[in-house]
Design an enzyme around this catalytic site. Sequence first.
Site, mmCIF file in Angstrom:
data_model
loop_
_atom_site.group_PDB
_atom_site.id
_atom_site.type_symbol
_atom_site.label_atom_id
_atom_site.label_comp_id
_atom_site.label_asym_id
_atom_site.label_seq_id
_atom_site.Cartn_x
_atom_site.Cartn_y
_atom_site.Cartn_z
ATOM 1 N N GLU A 206 0.823 -1.208 0.000
ATOM 2 C CA GLU A 206 0.000 0.000 0.000
ATOM 3 C C GLU A 206 0.861 1.263 0.000
ATOM 4 O O GLU A 206 0.548 2.242 -0.696
ATOM 5 C CB GLU A 206 -0.918 0.008 1.230
ATOM 6 C CG GLU A 206 -1.874 -1.163 1.308
ATOM 7 C CD GLU A 206 -1.326 -2.338 2.099
ATOM 8 O OE1 GLU A 206 -2.109 -2.976 2.821
ATOM 9 O OE2 GLU A 206 -0.099 -2.609 2.009
ATOM 10 N N ARG B 212 13.315 -24.009 -4.341
ATOM 11 C CA ARG B 212 14.146 -23.683 -3.170
ATOM 12 C C ARG B 212 14.118 -22.185 -2.870
ATOM 13 O O ARG B 212 14.096 -21.770 -1.717
ATOM 14 C CB ARG B 212 15.592 -24.101 -3.423
ATOM 15 C CG ARG B 212 15.926 -25.529 -3.126
ATOM 16 C CD ARG B 212 17.432 -25.749 -3.256
ATOM 17 N NE ARG B 212 17.808 -27.144 -3.065
ATOM 18 C CZ ARG B 212 19.041 -27.592 -3.102
ATOM 19 N NH1 ARG B 212 20.041 -26.748 -3.343
ATOM 20 N NH2 ARG B 212 19.312 -28.867 -2.901
ATOM 21 N N LEU C 43 23.256 -27.398 -0.409
ATOM 22 C CA LEU C 43 21.860 -26.991 -0.201
ATOM 23 C C LEU C 43 21.609 -25.535 -0.579
ATOM 24 O O LEU C 43 20.650 -24.930 -0.122
ATOM 25 C CB LEU C 43 21.435 -27.227 1.263
ATOM 26 C CG LEU C 43 21.556 -28.664 1.760
ATOM 27 C CD1 LEU C 43 21.103 -28.761 3.214
ATOM 28 C CD2 LEU C 43 20.744 -29.618 0.887
ATOM 29 N N GLY D 3 17.228 -37.815 3.789
ATOM 30 C CA GLY D 3 16.896 -39.052 3.090
ATOM 31 C C GLY D 3 15.587 -39.701 3.519
ATOM 32 O O GLY D 3 14.712 -39.080 4.104
#
Length: 308
Positions: free
Chosen positions: A56, A192, A212, A274
Amino acid sequence: MEKEWDKIYMKRALELAAYGAGHVSPNPMVGCVIVSAAGRIIGEGWHRRYGEGHAEVNAMASVRKQDEPLLHQATVYVTLEPCSHYGKTPPCAEMLCRKKVKRVVSGMIDPNPKVAGRGLRMLEDSGIEVESGVLEDECRALNIRFITAQTKRRPWILLKWAEDAYGRLSLPDTTPLQISTPLSATLMHAQRSCCDAIMVGTNTLLTDNPSLSNRLWPGNSPRPVIFKSERIENLDLKVMQQNPIILNPHLPLEQNMKLLFEEYRITSLMVEGGRRLLDSFICEGLYDSIRIEREINIDHNTFKIESE
């Protein structure tokens, strides 16, 4: 006819809101469109980055000086109820009251307990016409991560794994399977970039030593989340260079998920495995979406598909 025009302008606000993906968490993605009484858009904006101006405020700042007199008869379309509390920035509802706009249309009520309808009441109390729920389903879908965190007090959780045609995530000797294609890897990194954090199990750390990070798509890299373990202490693991969140493995999984939100403001978490880690989430029903990259064999030909 007004309702149809409301949907058209709210669709534009949704388009603007999506530009904030990967940059505004733990805040929601929000878009705003200001429309004159004649139906002309005189201001647009979206929440660009956490800690900076809300949609806004940015939309109002885009209004040209010669159009400012039109604000008193203007309608403000915003995908989420204007905030009513002081946080990183002042309340947007208060700003709209000062501008004395005629009408505010919001896509949905803000589930944040600090707002939860207070912003709309503030507008109504100042004499502004208020309507909510325009394209609500679309507005909720856009911010499902934020809504989940606010209502369940834990991150929105995505379980992701790749498996071969036999349902294996790795070979018998624990060697990771190489199933991803360049395209699927890029799409995974795009996902990701929209997650605050990414989690893997200890065995994955030991066998893969993954970074990662988000390397194939623009945007922020998710913060690694791992469990404390003597097996990984004193090892030169890549994730240790990225300020990981280290959880207590002796706490219940659900409690650890709530800590991620309450202490670290993590609103979305990707769990990449895993198998034992993924199974623990599935067994407790602690997930909101699953993404599988699966290899299939048809007439001795191998194909790779994704399902979600």
